[in-house]
Design an enzyme around this catalytic site. Structure first.
Site, PDB file in Angstrom:
ATOM      1  N   ARG A  57    -114.471 -56.263  78.829  1.00 55.60           N
ATOM      2  CA  ARG A  57    -113.168 -55.830  78.293  1.00 55.60           C
ATOM      3  C   ARG A  57    -112.038 -56.696  78.870  1.00 55.60           C
ATOM      4  O   ARG A  57    -110.978 -56.850  78.271  1.00 55.60           O
ATOM      5  CB  ARG A  57    -112.925 -54.345  78.580  1.00 55.60           C
ATOM      6  CG  ARG A  57    -111.547 -53.856  78.137  1.00 55.60           C
ATOM      7  CD  ARG A  57    -111.489 -52.361  77.878  1.00 55.60           C
ATOM      8  NE  ARG A  57    -112.043 -51.569  78.945  1.00 55.60           N
ATOM      9  CZ  ARG A  57    -111.450 -51.308  80.112  1.00 55.60           C
ATOM     10  NH1 ARG A  57    -110.255 -51.805  80.382  1.00 55.60           N
ATOM     11  NH2 ARG A  57    -112.044 -50.578  81.027  1.00 55.60           N
ATOM     12  N   TYR A 110     -98.315 -57.893  55.273  1.00 57.88           N
ATOM     13  CA  TYR A 110     -99.602 -57.231  55.087  1.00 57.88           C
ATOM     14  C   TYR A 110     -99.385 -55.708  55.252  1.00 57.88           C
ATOM     15  O   TYR A 110     -98.681 -55.275  56.173  1.00 57.88           O
ATOM     16  CB  TYR A 110    -100.602 -57.764  56.119  1.00 57.88           C
ATOM     17  CG  TYR A 110    -101.824 -56.900  56.223  1.00 57.88           C
ATOM     18  CD1 TYR A 110    -102.670 -56.750  55.130  1.00 57.88           C
ATOM     19  CD2 TYR A 110    -102.121 -56.188  57.386  1.00 57.88           C
ATOM     20  CE1 TYR A 110    -103.777 -55.918  55.204  1.00 57.88           C
ATOM     21  CE2 TYR A 110    -103.227 -55.369  57.460  1.00 57.88           C
ATOM     22  CZ  TYR A 110    -104.040 -55.230  56.363  1.00 57.88           C
ATOM     23  OH  TYR A 110    -105.128 -54.409  56.424  1.00 57.88           O
ATOM     24  N   ASP A 181     -97.253 -64.042  61.945  1.00 58.33           N
ATOM     25  CA  ASP A 181     -98.639 -63.865  61.504  1.00 58.33           C
ATOM     26  C   ASP A 181     -98.994 -65.109  60.691  1.00 58.33           C
ATOM     27  O   ASP A 181     -98.484 -65.322  59.586  1.00 58.33           O
ATOM     28  CB  ASP A 181     -98.743 -62.587  60.659  1.00 58.33           C
ATOM     29  CG  ASP A 181    -100.173 -62.314  60.195  1.00 58.33           C
ATOM     30  OD1 ASP A 181    -100.962 -63.270  60.077  1.00 58.33           O
ATOM     31  OD2 ASP A 181    -100.486 -61.148  59.909  1.00 58.33           O
ATOM     32  N   LYS A 206    -110.185 -63.639  58.578  1.00 51.05           N
ATOM     33  CA  LYS A 206    -109.915 -64.424  57.368  1.00 51.05           C
ATOM     34  C   LYS A 206    -110.330 -65.890  57.582  1.00 51.05           C
ATOM     35  O   LYS A 206    -111.488 -66.154  57.845  1.00 51.05           O
ATOM     36  CB  LYS A 206    -108.436 -64.265  56.999  1.00 51.05           C
ATOM     37  CG  LYS A 206    -107.990 -62.785  56.924  1.00 51.05           C
ATOM     38  CD  LYS A 206    -108.743 -62.025  55.888  1.00 51.05           C
ATOM     39  CE  LYS A 206    -108.439 -60.580  55.645  1.00 51.05           C
ATOM     40  NZ  LYS A 206    -108.100 -59.641  56.615  1.00 51.05           N
TER      41      LYS A 206
HETATM   42  C1  LIG Z   1    -101.918 -61.369  56.777  1.00 52.22           C
HETATM   43  C2  LIG Z   1    -102.791 -60.361  57.449  1.00 52.22           C
HETATM   44  N1  LIG Z   1    -102.549 -60.024  58.709  1.00 52.22           N
HETATM   45  C3  LIG Z   1    -103.313 -59.106  59.352  1.00 52.22           C
HETATM   46  C4  LIG Z   1    -104.355 -58.474  58.725  1.00 52.22           C
HETATM   47  C5  LIG Z   1    -105.177 -57.449  59.479  1.00 52.22           C
HETATM   48  O1  LIG Z   1    -106.355 -58.039  59.938  1.00 52.22           O
HETATM   49  P1  LIG Z   1    -107.722 -57.241  60.229  1.00 52.22           P
HETATM   50  O2  LIG Z   1    -108.180 -56.653  58.948  1.00 52.22           O
HETATM   51  O3  LIG Z   1    -108.611 -58.292  60.787  1.00 52.22           O
HETATM   52  O4  LIG Z   1    -107.383 -56.168  61.232  1.00 52.22           O
HETATM   53  C6  LIG Z   1    -104.662 -58.803  57.399  1.00 52.22           C
HETATM   54  C7  LIG Z   1    -105.786 -58.143  56.716  1.00 52.22           C
HETATM   55  O5  LIG Z   1    -105.976 -58.274  55.518  1.00 52.22           O
HETATM   56  C8  LIG Z   1    -103.846 -59.763  56.741  1.00 52.22           C
HETATM   57  O6  LIG Z   1    -104.075 -60.116  55.465  1.00 52.22           O
END
Ligand SMILES: Cc1ncc(COP(=O)(O)O)c(C=O)c1O
Length: 392
Positions: A57, A110, A181, A206
């Site tokens: 962890r 998101y 992000d 992704k």
């Molecule tokens: C742009 C973006 N940021 C964050 C996330 C969240 O990621 P996770 O599903 O790996 O928790 C997503 C999920 O689709 C996303 O498209």
């Protein structure tokens, strides 16, 4: 001395074999904990006086490999790996704020991030103001307690590109940090830290992974900020599995190749769809007609604009449902960035937590489809869209 079968079963083979040669690739250190010869050594590793690992962890050799790759390609000083993109996002935010603080966030994000800002942070008495960074004068939203500005490099699902250097300058003038992000872009397309951002977060589920087989998150920043984020993360505990970490290291070896191919395919598909009579709008920053093309050219590293595009169909919701139903190899998938092309309906997937008004205000219509363009032969891909659009 002869030992019982039970004793042999739990002890034999439980050591690092002596060898003058090494594994060519990174071994998976699939252990939750590490053993020591004496208390003095354990104490020194805990205190950071000796190099070593204590408990997964806290850290694991696989995470160290991942961190080294990620902070180098993103131009940061340190990084951290988590069990999901949401974990990377929430740990970064929670480590930087306390009750009574204020955050400015882009209104098109998101859905999960938007939901965290809207509902979860409220429980901690942290105020969030959603703004449209493309239209609004950002300066007017800062307060003395504003700690963070949160944006996406390429927004989900409208593919808007924000002027990161400008936003970072305004945020820093108000003593706030900027979190970006960078999931849709990756360091292949954009390096937000080099443009003035303070923290970069990823859903590594992704493009960093790219094969739709793990859920993971990454944060990159400077050493001191990463120390703060890591301390928070160790307590909340969204630990990545070392096996997933190993798969992610393996995937990162081909990140540049994949993102370039995704981008080249996406640009060709976007150009084709832009001229199709059944398509009202194509949202893709690589198109010269995109209102975001100039900013993208300014902040992106090369002539690549990513593998994600969205389309608004002339026939709205009916057209969107029809296209999804009729496509052959392209599946309805509420995620993105895999090797094969996938389609998603944001109003019912990534952005289903948005209210009707929020969807409308964000410009996410009922006819909007998001396409994650894969690595297929582009001719095959265009033919499939051509045949299917003809049918609906
Ligand atoms: C742009 C973006 N940021 C964050 C996330 C969240 O990621 P996770 O599903 O790996 O928790 C997503 C999920 O689709 C996303 O498209």
């Amino acid at each position: 001395m002869e030992k019982s079968l039970m004793t042999e079963l739990v002890h034999l083979g439980d050591r690092n074999p002596p060898s003058v040669s090494r594994s060519k690739t990174l071994p998976i250190t699939l252990t939750s904990v590490f053993s020591f010869d004496d208390v003095e050594t354990l104490d020194k590793v805990y205190a950071g006086e000796e190099e070593g690992y204590v408990y997964t962890r806290m850290n694991n050799p696989v995470y160290d490999a991942l961190k080294e790759i990620m902070y180098n390609i993103d131009g940061g000083e340190d990084a951290q790996a988590y069990s999901s993109g949401m974990a990377a996002i929430t740990m970064s935010i929670l480590s930087q704020v306390r009750a009574g603080d204020h955050i400015i966030a882009a209104n098109v994000l998101y859905g999960g991030s938007h939901q965290f800002f809207k509902t979860e942070l409220k429980r901690f008495n942290i105020e969030v103001t959603f703004v449209d960074p493309l239209q609004d004068r950002l300066e007017q939203y800062f307060k003395t307690n504003t700690k963070l500005v949160y944006i996406e490099t390429i927004s989900n699902p409208l593919m808007e590109v924000l002027d990161i250097p400008k936003i970072a300058q305004i945020a820093h003038d108000h003593n706030a940090k900027v979190i970006v992000d960078n999931t849709f872009a990756t360091a292949v397309i954009c390096q937000p830290l080099k443009l003035g951002a303070d923290i970069v977060v990823y859903s590594a589920t992704k493009y960093l992974c790219g094969h739709s087989d793990i859920t993971a998150g990454i944060v990159v920043s400077d050493k001191e900020t990463m120390r703060q984020i890591s301390s928070t993360g160790v307590l909340y505990g969204p630990t990545m599995s070392p096996f997933d970490g190993w798969l992610l290291v393996r995937s990162l070896r081909t990140l540049e190749l994949r993102v370039i191919q995704h981008s080249n395919n996406a640009l060709k598909l976007a150009k084709y769809l832009e001229n199709h009579p059944k398509v009202k709008t194509v949202y893709y920053p690589g198109l010269k007609s995109s209102p975001h093309h100039i900013t993208a050219k300014k902040i992106f590293r090369g002539d690549y604009y990513g593998g994600m595009l969205s389309i608004d169909l002339v026939d709205g919701e009916k057209g969107a449902y029809g296209l999804i139903r009729e496509l052959e190899t392209i599946k309805l998938v509420p995620s993105l960035a895999g090797v094969s092309t996938a389609i998603s309906y944001p109003a019912k997937t990534s952005h289903r937590a948005f209210s009707e008004e929020e969807l409308e205000r964000a410009g996410i219509s009922k006819g909007l489809l998001r396409i994650s363009v894969g690595l297929e032969n582009i001719g095959d891909l265009i033919s499939e869209f051509e045949r299917t659009l003809q049918k609906i």
